[in-house]
Design an enzyme around this catalytic site. Structure first.
Site, PDB file in Angstrom:
ATOM      1  N   THR A  12       0.827  -1.211   0.000  1.00 37.38           N
ATOM      2  CA  THR A  12       0.000   0.000   0.000  1.00 37.38           C
ATOM      3  C   THR A  12       0.863   1.264   0.000  1.00 37.38           C
ATOM      4  OG1 THR A  12      -1.629  -1.233   1.268  1.00 37.38           O
ATOM      5  CG2 THR A  12      -1.873   1.155   1.260  1.00 37.38           C
ATOM      6  N   VAL A  13       1.805   1.339   0.942  1.00 40.83           N
ATOM      7  CA  VAL A  13       2.610   2.566   1.073  1.00 40.83           C
ATOM      8  C   VAL A  13       3.686   2.619  -0.011  1.00 40.83           C
ATOM      9  CG1 VAL A  13       4.125   3.894   2.595  1.00 40.83           C
ATOM     10  CG2 VAL A  13       2.155   2.671   3.553  1.00 40.83           C
ATOM     11  N   LYS A 104       5.912   2.290  12.355  1.00 41.05           N
ATOM     12  CA  LYS A 104       5.690   2.693  13.762  1.00 41.05           C
ATOM     13  C   LYS A 104       6.037   1.584  14.741  1.00 41.05           C
ATOM     14  CE  LYS A 104       1.301   1.382  12.385  1.00 41.05           C
ATOM     15  NZ  LYS A 104       0.293   1.784  11.464  1.00 41.05           N
ATOM     16  N   VAL A 131       3.615   8.076  12.350  1.00 47.85           N
ATOM     17  CA  VAL A 131       2.487   8.522  13.180  1.00 47.85           C
ATOM     18  C   VAL A 131       1.646   9.514  12.392  1.00 47.85           C
ATOM     19  CG1 VAL A 131       1.782   9.534  15.373  1.00 47.85           C
ATOM     20  CG2 VAL A 131       3.979   8.372  15.215  1.00 47.85           C
ATOM     21  N   GLY A 133      -0.001   9.299   9.492  1.00 48.03           N
ATOM     22  CA  GLY A 133      -0.059   9.280   8.017  1.00 48.03           C
ATOM     23  C   GLY A 133       0.383  10.608   7.426  1.00 48.03           C
ATOM     24  N   GLU A 189      -7.879  -4.838   9.720  1.00 47.80           N
ATOM     25  CA  GLU A 189      -7.219  -6.063   9.258  1.00 47.80           C
ATOM     26  C   GLU A 189      -8.062  -7.281   9.644  1.00 47.80           C
ATOM     27  OE1 GLU A 189      -3.346  -6.214   8.983  1.00 47.80           O
ATOM     28  OE2 GLU A 189      -3.244  -4.040   8.770  1.00 47.80           O
ATOM     29  N   LYS A 204       2.206   4.569  18.694  1.00 47.41           N
ATOM     30  CA  LYS A 204       2.343   5.930  18.151  1.00 47.41           C
ATOM     31  C   LYS A 204       2.506   6.945  19.286  1.00 47.41           C
ATOM     32  CE  LYS A 204      -0.449   4.816  14.097  1.00 47.41           C
ATOM     33  NZ  LYS A 204      -1.833   4.789  13.627  1.00 47.41           N
ATOM     34  N   GLY A 301      -3.482   5.318   4.463  1.00 47.31           N
ATOM     35  CA  GLY A 301      -3.816   5.264   3.041  1.00 47.31           C
ATOM     36  C   GLY A 301      -2.564   5.416   2.210  1.00 47.31           C
TER      37      GLY A 301
HETATM   38  N1  LIG Z   1      -1.081   1.293   5.050  1.00 44.92           N
HETATM   39  C1  LIG Z   1      -1.106   2.484   5.611  1.00 44.92           C
HETATM   40  O1  LIG Z   1      -2.045   3.258   5.415  1.00 44.92           O
HETATM   41  C2  LIG Z   1       0.017   2.916   6.520  1.00 44.92           C
HETATM   42  C3  LIG Z   1      -0.044   4.171   7.136  1.00 44.92           C
HETATM   43  C4  LIG Z   1       1.030   4.603   7.930  1.00 44.92           C
HETATM   44  C5  LIG Z   1       2.111   3.763   8.113  1.00 44.92           C
HETATM   45  N2  LIG Z   1       2.111   2.531   7.518  1.00 44.92           N
HETATM   46  C6  LIG Z   1       3.273   1.679   7.730  1.00 44.92           C
HETATM   47  O2  LIG Z   1       3.899   1.446   6.473  1.00 44.92           O
HETATM   48  C7  LIG Z   1       4.490   0.159   6.453  1.00 44.92           C
HETATM   49  C8  LIG Z   1       3.981  -0.603   5.239  1.00 44.92           C
HETATM   50  O3  LIG Z   1       2.592  -0.778   5.314  1.00 44.92           O
HETATM   51  P1  LIG Z   1       1.748  -1.285   4.048  1.00 44.92           P
HETATM   52  O4  LIG Z   1       0.326  -1.088   4.433  1.00 44.92           O
HETATM   53  O5  LIG Z   1       2.263  -0.669   2.811  1.00 44.92           O
HETATM   54  O6  LIG Z   1       2.098  -2.860   4.070  1.00 44.92           O
HETATM   55  P2  LIG Z   1       1.788  -3.916   2.917  1.00 44.92           P
HETATM   56  O7  LIG Z   1       0.768  -3.408   1.978  1.00 44.92           O
HETATM   57  O8  LIG Z   1       1.562  -5.218   3.603  1.00 44.92           O
HETATM   58  O9  LIG Z   1       3.174  -4.006   2.114  1.00 44.92           O
HETATM   59  C9  LIG Z   1       4.331  -4.614   2.641  1.00 44.92           C
HETATM   60  C10 LIG Z   1       5.332  -4.805   1.521  1.00 44.92           C
HETATM   61  O10 LIG Z   1       6.535  -5.334   2.091  1.00 44.92           O
HETATM   62  C11 LIG Z   1       6.924  -6.507   1.378  1.00 44.92           C
HETATM   63  N3  LIG Z   1       7.500  -7.466   2.337  1.00 44.92           N
HETATM   64  C12 LIG Z   1       6.931  -7.965   3.440  1.00 44.92           C
HETATM   65  N4  LIG Z   1       7.772  -8.803   4.068  1.00 44.92           N
HETATM   66  C13 LIG Z   1       8.893  -8.843   3.318  1.00 44.92           C
HETATM   67  C14 LIG Z   1      10.125  -9.539   3.430  1.00 44.92           C
HETATM   68  N5  LIG Z   1      10.372 -10.378   4.424  1.00 44.92           N
HETATM   69  N6  LIG Z   1      11.074  -9.323   2.467  1.00 44.92           N
HETATM   70  C15 LIG Z   1      10.833  -8.480   1.448  1.00 44.92           C
HETATM   71  N7  LIG Z   1       9.667  -7.788   1.289  1.00 44.92           N
HETATM   72  C16 LIG Z   1       8.729  -7.983   2.212  1.00 44.92           C
HETATM   73  C17 LIG Z   1       5.672  -7.082   0.766  1.00 44.92           C
HETATM   74  O11 LIG Z   1       6.043  -7.831  -0.368  1.00 44.92           O
HETATM   75  P3  LIG Z   1       4.967  -8.609  -1.278  1.00 44.92           P
HETATM   76  O12 LIG Z   1       4.153  -7.500  -1.899  1.00 44.92           O
HETATM   77  O13 LIG Z   1       5.750  -9.365  -2.264  1.00 44.92           O
HETATM   78  O14 LIG Z   1       4.159  -9.442  -0.323  1.00 44.92           O
HETATM   79  C18 LIG Z   1       4.894  -5.799   0.432  1.00 44.92           C
HETATM   80  O15 LIG Z   1       5.259  -5.323  -0.836  1.00 44.92           O
HETATM   81  C19 LIG Z   1       4.162  -0.471   7.806  1.00 44.92           C
HETATM   82  O16 LIG Z   1       5.226  -0.224   8.686  1.00 44.92           O
HETATM   83  C20 LIG Z   1       2.942   0.295   8.253  1.00 44.92           C
HETATM   84  O17 LIG Z   1       2.802   0.327   9.665  1.00 44.92           O
HETATM   85  C21 LIG Z   1       1.104   2.088   6.733  1.00 44.92           C
END
Ligand SMILES: NC(=O)c1ccc[n+]([C@@H]2O[C@H](COP(=O)([O-])OP(=O)(O)OC[C@H]3O[C@@H](n4cnc5c(N)ncnc54)[C@H](OP(=O)(O)O)[C@@H]3O)[C@@H](O)[C@H]2O)c1
Length: 433
Positions: A12-13, A104, A131, A133, A189, A204, A301
């Site tokens: 997502t990010v 975080k 923290v 977004g 989730e 956070k 997001g």
């Molecule tokens: N989503 C939000 O709105 C949001 C907001 C603020 C902060 N965050 C933070 O941003 C970070 C990412 O969140 P996200 O929602 O983008 O997560 P996500 O959609 O689950 O994406 C995680 C990515 O990391 C890759 N990955 C996971 N484990 C791995 C490993 N062992 N080796 C290599 N690649 C690996 C995954 O690969 P594959 O695609 O191949 O599975 C995927 O591309 C987190 O720390 C989260 O707390 C997220």
């Protein structure tokens, strides 16, 4: 001149970061004199379809392709969780690469280790997206507000619980129904524990309070309560009392003594935080010079979070251009102490189910008297199957005393259950508290 960036994670990010970096490439060049170019992207599964078309960016499943590439000056971590993110970040720092992360969980649990490693290796770590977004919180605290002593931070910093509680308030739905809807819409989730049990907000708060109060705040320093036990009845009683229920993260610093809590609270409807609904986040801060400040916006997001990540990347590029990287000064006062019971007395809401017979109220009143907690109001609500529901508002009282009274009530034979004990936020005086 191009600066090569390595991206860890393309979910997502990560995909938002690729999209926004491309969109702003020329603007970033105008701002910094450097053009960011994401050259390699680490993922787990090379076959998985991506939300963004990859052009220059080459996918890899081998971290060495990024960590061992001397051309890559900046590593952006969007994998999430503790491992392998921690090891990869420490290795990037040791290789002299600057790091931007949205993680975080990692910063809350291992922030000091990572920041010390960055200092040791003369590179920078930025984590604005960890923290709130899109909402700028960390940089304002670290930079714009440093002339202040920050005494209070208070806010809604978990979008999932805010969505669930907003839904319960708007529709009268119960917790399970609102959670199921949040999951169907992708706001929660499949395993929602970290959000609904308050841990995400606590992580956070640990990050924010460490920066705001110049302290090393650990997760275990924070009193955490989730929202699983909040029922449609609590939401309806709150409404009757002119309030809404919100999951608040609250930190205060009184001359070096810290009070830190995350949990559901009753918020008066005219309080600024009462109007923060759905997946939005908001944080109020009070500085001794600045007075009260409020920050509001999208807390998660793809693009909102990318906005903060790419903002950090631009800061790294600007500093690279000026030759002033590796100069982040950390101020941490070791003498700050955390008071587990907090120190700012507040009013409390309690909902009990009790035997519906004479004399019960007198026994409850005696338990309050013994614990030296005075009642502001008592409402006897629905009676069913020989039981009555009682809602009590206390006068202002420290948390420890409320716990004592709740324990005393639980030991009374006439009290079947103490369902819910929640602080009541003071009416806003136009400011934080
Ligand atoms: N989503 C939000 O709105 C949001 C907001 C603020 C902060 N965050 C933070 O941003 C970070 C990412 O969140 P996200 O929602 O983008 O997560 P996500 O959609 O689950 O994406 C995680 C990515 O990391 C890759 N990955 C996971 N484990 C791995 C490993 N062992 N080796 C290599 N690649 C690996 C995954 O690969 P594959 O695609 O191949 O599975 C995927 O591309 C987190 O720390 C989260 O707390 C997220």
């Amino acid at each position: 001149m191009d600066v090569c960036l390595g991206l860890l994670g393309c979910g997502t990010v990560g995909s938002g970061v690729i999209e926004l970096t491309r969109r702003r490439r020329e603007k970033i060049f105008e701002l910094t004199g450097l053009r960011p170019k994401i050259t390699k992207v680490l993922v787990r599964n090379l076959q998985k379809p991506r939300q963004v078309a990859l052009a220059d960016e080459r996918l890899t499943a081998d971290p060495e392709d990024i960590l061992g590439d001397a051309d890559i000056r900046v590593v952006i971590e969007t994998i999430g969780g503790i491992e392998p993110a921690r090891t990869l970040i420490l290795r990037a720092l040791a290789a002299g690469k600057h790091v931007v992360t949205a993680n975080k969980d990692l910063i809350a649990a291992h922030g000091p280790e990572i920041l010390e490693a960055a200092e040791r290796h003369g590179v920078d770590v930025w984590y604005e997206a960890a923290v709130g977004g899109a909402i700028p919180l960390i940089r304002p605290l670290k930079e714009c507000l440093t002339a202040n002593e920050i005494t209070d931070i208070k806010g809604i910093i978990n979008g999932t619980t805010n969505y669930i509680l907003s839904k319960m308030t708007a529709t009268g739905a119960g917790f399970a129904e609102a959670l199921a809807e949040a999951q169907a819409l992708g706001y929660a989730e499949a395993d929602p524990s970290s959000d609904v049990d308050g841990l995400d907000a606590a992580r956070k708060l640990a990050i924010l309070a460490s920066i705001a109060f110049h302290a090393k705040v650990r997760l275990e320093d924070i009193r955490v309560t989730g929202i699983r036990h909040i029922t449609a009845a609590d939401v309806a009683y709150a409404d009757e009392l002119g309030m809404v229920i919100k999951l608040l993260a609250v930190g205060a610093d009184r001359d070096g003594l810290l009070s830190l809590r995350v949990g559901p609270a009753l918020v008066p409807k005219d309080h600024p935080l009462a109007h923060v609904n759905g997946s939005y986040n908001a944080l109020l801060m009070r500085g001794d010079a600045a007075g009260d400040l409020m920050f509001f916006g999208r807390g998660a997001g793809s693009m909102p979070t990318a906005s903060a990540v790419v903002g950090d990347v631009i800061e790294v590029l600007r500093n690279l251009k000026l030759g002033v990287t590796g100069q982040a000064a950390l101020l941490c006062r070791p003498d700050k102490r955390v008071l587990p019971d907090g120190f700012d007395p507040v009013r409390y809401y309690m909902r009990l189910s009790v035997d519906d017979r004479p004399g019960v109220l007198a026994r409850i009143a005696a338990a309050f008297g013994d614990a030296e907690v005075s009642m502001e109001s008592v409402l006897q609500k629905r009676a069913y199957e020989g039981r009555a529901e009682i809602v009590i508002l206390t006068h202002e009282v420290p948390y420890g005393q409320v716990e004592r009274v709740a324990a005393a009530l639980r030991s009374l034979a006439a009290v079947h259950e103490v369902h819910c004990v929640m602080p009541v936020e003071p009416a806003a005086d136009g400011g934080v508290t």
